[in-house]
Scaffold this active site. Sequence first.
Site, PDB file in Angstrom:
ATOM      1  N   GLU A 170      53.076 -15.391 -77.892  1.00  0.00           N
ATOM      2  CA  GLU A 170      52.103 -13.690 -77.852  1.00  0.00           C
ATOM      3  C   GLU A 170      51.172 -13.911 -78.213  1.00  0.00           C
ATOM      4  O   GLU A 170      51.023 -13.654 -79.535  1.00  0.00           O
ATOM      5  CB  GLU A 170      53.158 -13.166 -78.971  1.00  0.00           C
ATOM      6  CG  GLU A 170      54.324 -13.973 -79.042  1.00  0.00           C
ATOM      7  CD  GLU A 170      55.503 -13.024 -77.344  1.00  0.00           C
ATOM      8  OE1 GLU A 170      54.614 -11.681 -77.153  1.00  0.00           O
ATOM      9  OE2 GLU A 170      57.176 -12.639 -77.206  1.00  0.00           O
ATOM     10  N   HIS A 189      57.656 -12.762 -66.908  1.00  0.00           N
ATOM     11  CA  HIS A 189      58.098 -11.914 -66.850  1.00  0.00           C
ATOM     12  C   HIS A 189      57.816 -11.582 -64.938  1.00  0.00           C
ATOM     13  O   HIS A 189      57.652 -12.817 -64.667  1.00  0.00           O
ATOM     14  CB  HIS A 189      57.642 -10.476 -67.385  1.00  0.00           C
ATOM     15  CG  HIS A 189      57.968 -10.126 -68.485  1.00  0.00           C
ATOM     16  ND1 HIS A 189      58.927 -10.231 -69.107  1.00  0.00           N
ATOM     17  CD2 HIS A 189      57.156 -10.758 -69.892  1.00  0.00           C
ATOM     18  CE1 HIS A 189      59.444 -10.515 -69.803  1.00  0.00           C
ATOM     19  NE2 HIS A 189      58.825 -10.852 -70.947  1.00  0.00           N
ATOM     20  N   HIS A 201      52.967 -14.711 -72.814  1.00  0.00           N
ATOM     21  CA  HIS A 201      53.780 -13.886 -72.917  1.00  0.00           C
ATOM     22  C   HIS A 201      52.900 -12.781 -73.706  1.00  0.00           C
ATOM     23  O   HIS A 201      51.662 -13.166 -74.551  1.00  0.00           O
ATOM     24  CB  HIS A 201      55.103 -13.154 -74.285  1.00  0.00           C
ATOM     25  CG  HIS A 201      55.830 -14.468 -73.457  1.00  0.00           C
ATOM     26  ND1 HIS A 201      57.566 -13.543 -72.440  1.00  0.00           N
ATOM     27  CD2 HIS A 201      56.327 -15.808 -73.194  1.00  0.00           C
ATOM     28  CE1 HIS A 201      58.155 -14.104 -71.904  1.00  0.00           C
ATOM     29  NE2 HIS A 201      57.245 -15.133 -71.912  1.00  0.00           N
ATOM     30  N   GLU A 220      52.609  -6.004 -69.290  1.00  0.00           N
ATOM     31  CA  GLU A 220      52.340  -7.261 -69.918  1.00  0.00           C
ATOM     32  C   GLU A 220      52.147  -8.150 -68.321  1.00  0.00           C
ATOM     33  O   GLU A 220      51.542  -9.613 -68.707  1.00  0.00           O
ATOM     34  CB  GLU A 220      54.293  -7.820 -70.392  1.00  0.00           C
ATOM     35  CG  GLU A 220      54.196  -9.148 -71.446  1.00  0.00           C
ATOM     36  CD  GLU A 220      55.349  -9.282 -71.813  1.00  0.00           C
ATOM     37  OE1 GLU A 220      55.182 -10.374 -72.385  1.00  0.00           O
ATOM     38  OE2 GLU A 220      56.285  -8.745 -71.349  1.00  0.00           O
TER      39      GLU A 220
END
Length: 358
Positions: A320, A186, A254, A201
């Site tokens: 993650e 992102h 992430h 995040e």
Amino acid sequence: MSGLALAVAVPALSLCSALPAWAGSALAAWRINRSGALELRTPPGTSIEAYFEEGRGLVGPRLWLDLPGAPSRSRSVRGNGAIREVRVGRPSDNTTRLVVEFRAGTKLDPAQLRLVGTSADRWQMELGSGVSGLDPIGEGDLDAPSTPSWRARPPAAVVPGGPIRSVEGLPSVPVGRYKVVIDPGHGGPDPGAVGINGLRETDVVLDVSLQVAQILQAKGVQVLLTRTSEVDVDLPPRVALANNSRADLFLSIHANALSMSRPDVNGIETFYFQDGPSRRLAEAVQQQMLRVSPGSPDRGARPGRFFVIRRTVMPAALAEMGFVTGQLDSPRLADPAFRRRMAVAIATGLLNYLVANP
């Protein structure tokens, strides 16, 4: 064999056995009916993940479903016809796994195995004609009403303490031999997931990614970052940077999210696209992340089709680090000391992989 993720009102039948008291499990009832369909009853709004594994030789195919919450104990139910056994297990502290194991030689088409929500609290998966004609098996009352009051008991939100492993104590690799691309997910106008207390995040992953890069550079690894600040980088340029640089490894970092109404869902997972080196890379990173986040459920190193790991040509994985919406994970990810622990853990996983795969 690798597990493949599957795409996610029936005749009344009186079942003699009742479900045990499964504190926290979202699995209220299940049945495989005479026509060969798997049926479930869950609380409304439950999220379910479905997977399939092909059989080989004397081992039959199997499918499994992961639901939130965990049963108080594991159990198995003997099958009949094409079904060898059905098991209910607890792969993590906050997961119920329903496994349907078929007899060797049973033919199933994974393209047709789709778990369909028939109502807010009912699910069905057609297993195919090869499974029909069996005596119905199951547990619990599928026709009982479900209530929205269920929630898995969230684990205690404790941020790990104690000393943080020093860079000097990490595995060593030949200086200048390896090149690694770190991809903070992102960025810029795309903050990714936003969780408890506004935790973003992008802020978490950029902080951790920059620290991972610094640690690897201190160990003599050349590091390229797809971004170093809050800017928007599209997915193809991230892949192009890795491929054009002839990097040895690619890791996208992430943080996960589900819903602010589901703080009970927590856990760490790492994705890879292909078996072999990418899977070993994902497993190495997953193992180290779990070590610094005790109590966070192990959601596994497993296949995924994310663009950045599907299009890169070197061993690649997507990590993650936990759920920004999770009652356990979110306070940890918001803590700078924990993010340092996570950065050291991820760097250790990468270095362990390079040492084991020179």
